[in-house]
Design an enzyme around this catalytic site. Structure first.
Site, PDB file in Angstrom:
ATOM      1  N   SER A 165       9.361   0.242 -12.685  1.00 50.76           N
ATOM      2  CA  SER A 165       9.574   1.146 -13.813  1.00 50.76           C
ATOM      3  C   SER A 165      11.059   1.131 -14.215  1.00 50.76           C
ATOM      4  O   SER A 165      11.595   0.078 -14.548  1.00 50.76           O
ATOM      5  CB  SER A 165       9.065   2.544 -13.467  1.00 50.76           C
ATOM      6  OG  SER A 165       8.895   3.335 -14.625  1.00 50.76           O
ATOM      7  N   ASP A 207      -1.744   0.645 -17.312  1.00 54.69           N
ATOM      8  CA  ASP A 207      -0.332   0.983 -17.140  1.00 54.69           C
ATOM      9  C   ASP A 207       0.248   1.613 -18.400  1.00 54.69           C
ATOM     10  O   ASP A 207      -0.054   1.188 -19.526  1.00 54.69           O
ATOM     11  CB  ASP A 207       0.439  -0.298 -16.828  1.00 54.69           C
ATOM     12  CG  ASP A 207       1.703  -0.077 -16.027  1.00 54.69           C
ATOM     13  OD1 ASP A 207       2.338   0.973 -16.198  1.00 54.69           O
ATOM     14  OD2 ASP A 207       2.055  -0.985 -15.251  1.00 54.69           O
ATOM     15  N   HIS A 265       0.231   2.512 -13.326  1.00 57.04           N
ATOM     16  CA  HIS A 265       1.671   2.274 -13.225  1.00 57.04           C
ATOM     17  C   HIS A 265       2.133   1.944 -11.808  1.00 57.04           C
ATOM     18  O   HIS A 265       3.311   1.670 -11.600  1.00 57.04           O
ATOM     19  CB  HIS A 265       2.403   3.521 -13.731  1.00 57.04           C
ATOM     20  CG  HIS A 265       3.838   3.315 -14.101  1.00 57.04           C
ATOM     21  ND1 HIS A 265       4.267   2.313 -14.945  1.00 57.04           N
ATOM     22  CD2 HIS A 265       4.969   3.999 -13.741  1.00 57.04           C
ATOM     23  CE1 HIS A 265       5.575   2.386 -15.088  1.00 57.04           C
ATOM     24  NE2 HIS A 265       6.022   3.388 -14.367  1.00 57.04           N
TER      25      HIS A 265
END
Length: 305
Positions: free
Chosen positions: A112, A252, A279
């Site tokens: 991320s 995601d 995610h």
């Protein structure tokens, strides 16, 4: 990859007047280049990416750390937005690599925001970076927000209304807003219910000190009003020369549109999308994800001296 007991070392790397907490799983001076894990947020902790320590069973040391401003590292509650920059976290990473003595030979795994940071780092072409994993990361926050809003539009109407009402009123710290955000997260952040303990630990610690997250990102994954709102590496990803693995999940929040610029701009790149994940494939499809990463890293051994 479970069942093998590995030595761990915890410590603090002095970083100016502050300290960066780190943990090394496995032998840092082993035959394989160590893997350094960059967690997300900004302002989260290493806990939710803790599963990556299992890669040390392949004979590779794995380094986790909490970025400055969060977790077990120094918190700086009196620092304003001008302090919290990408360059600050680049400097912290370089400092940690030097402290551990691995700056000449290492891999990076960024998840991320960590993948955004990893991309920024790789663009600078550090000589010791052997390979890079960008997991669940956007190349542009403008695209991220547009895609998040597209996903948000598929939420139940009552949830959408709660989000919109509280964002407009500036009451994003309300219980109703947090409950509405949780609906989005259950679809696009982590689809395991209840969320694993290590993921919950990160959320708990983030709630205790959300300064960095709120300053750089905002109150939620899709209401991005912080200093990163215009961030992009789309026009710079061609400067990444390290072999790169892209990871994302079918559900995601880092959608195909978010990741695509990395695929198009990095010369040595491959991409794997996990079909049951959102995610956090490293949690949602842990064994498959770790096996993929292990096989990728093993393609890039230590440089012979």
């Amino acid at each position: 990859m479970q069942g093998q007991s590995l030595a761990t070392i915890e410590g603090f790397a002095p970083f100016g007047a502050w300290r960066t907490w780190y943990r090394v799983t496995g032998a840092i001076d082993g035959a394989k280049p160590p893997l350094v894990v960059l967690h997300g947020g900004p302002g989260c902790t290493h806990d939710y990416v803790d599963s990556l320590k299992e890669l040390a069973t392949t004979g590779r040391a794995v380094v986790h750390y909490d970025q400055i401003g969060g977790g077990r590292s120094t918190h700086l509650p009196d620092r304003g937005a001008a302090f919290w920059t990408v360059d600050l976290f680049i400097d912290e990473l370089n400092n940690l690599l030097a402290h551990l003595g691995i700056a000449d030979d290492f891999h990076l795994f960024g998840q991320s925001w960590g993948g955004m940071l990893g991309a920024e780092f790789a663009i600078r072409r550090p000589a010791g970076l052997r390979a890079l994993v960008i997991a669940d990361s956007p190349a542009s926050m403008v695209t991220w927000v547009a895609e998040a809003n597209r996903l948000r539009a598929a939420l139940p109407q009552a949830v959408q209304a709660a989000l919109t009402t509280h964002e407009a009123a500036g009451t994003t710290d309300s219980a109703e807003y947090e409950a509405a955000v949780a609906v989005f997260y259950a679809r696009h952040l982590c689809r395991i219910d209840p969320m694993p303990t290590e993921v919950q630990r990160t959320f708990t610690m983030l709630a205790e000190d959300p300064l960095v997250y709120r300053t750089m990102n905002g109150p939620s994954e899709f209401h991005v009003v912080g200093s990163l709102k215009d961030w992009s590496v789309v026009d710079r990803v061609h400067d990444i020369v390290a072999p790169t693995l892209l990871i994302s999940g079918k559900f995601d929040e880092a959608t195909i549109a978010c990741v695509q610029p990395f695929l198009e701009g990095i010369s040595d790149v491959r991409w794997h999308i996990f079909g049951r994940s959102s995610h956090m494939p490293h949690v949602e499809e842990k064994d498959e994800c770790l096996a993929l990463v292990a096989a990728f890293l093993d393609r890039y051994p230590a440089v012979s001296l």
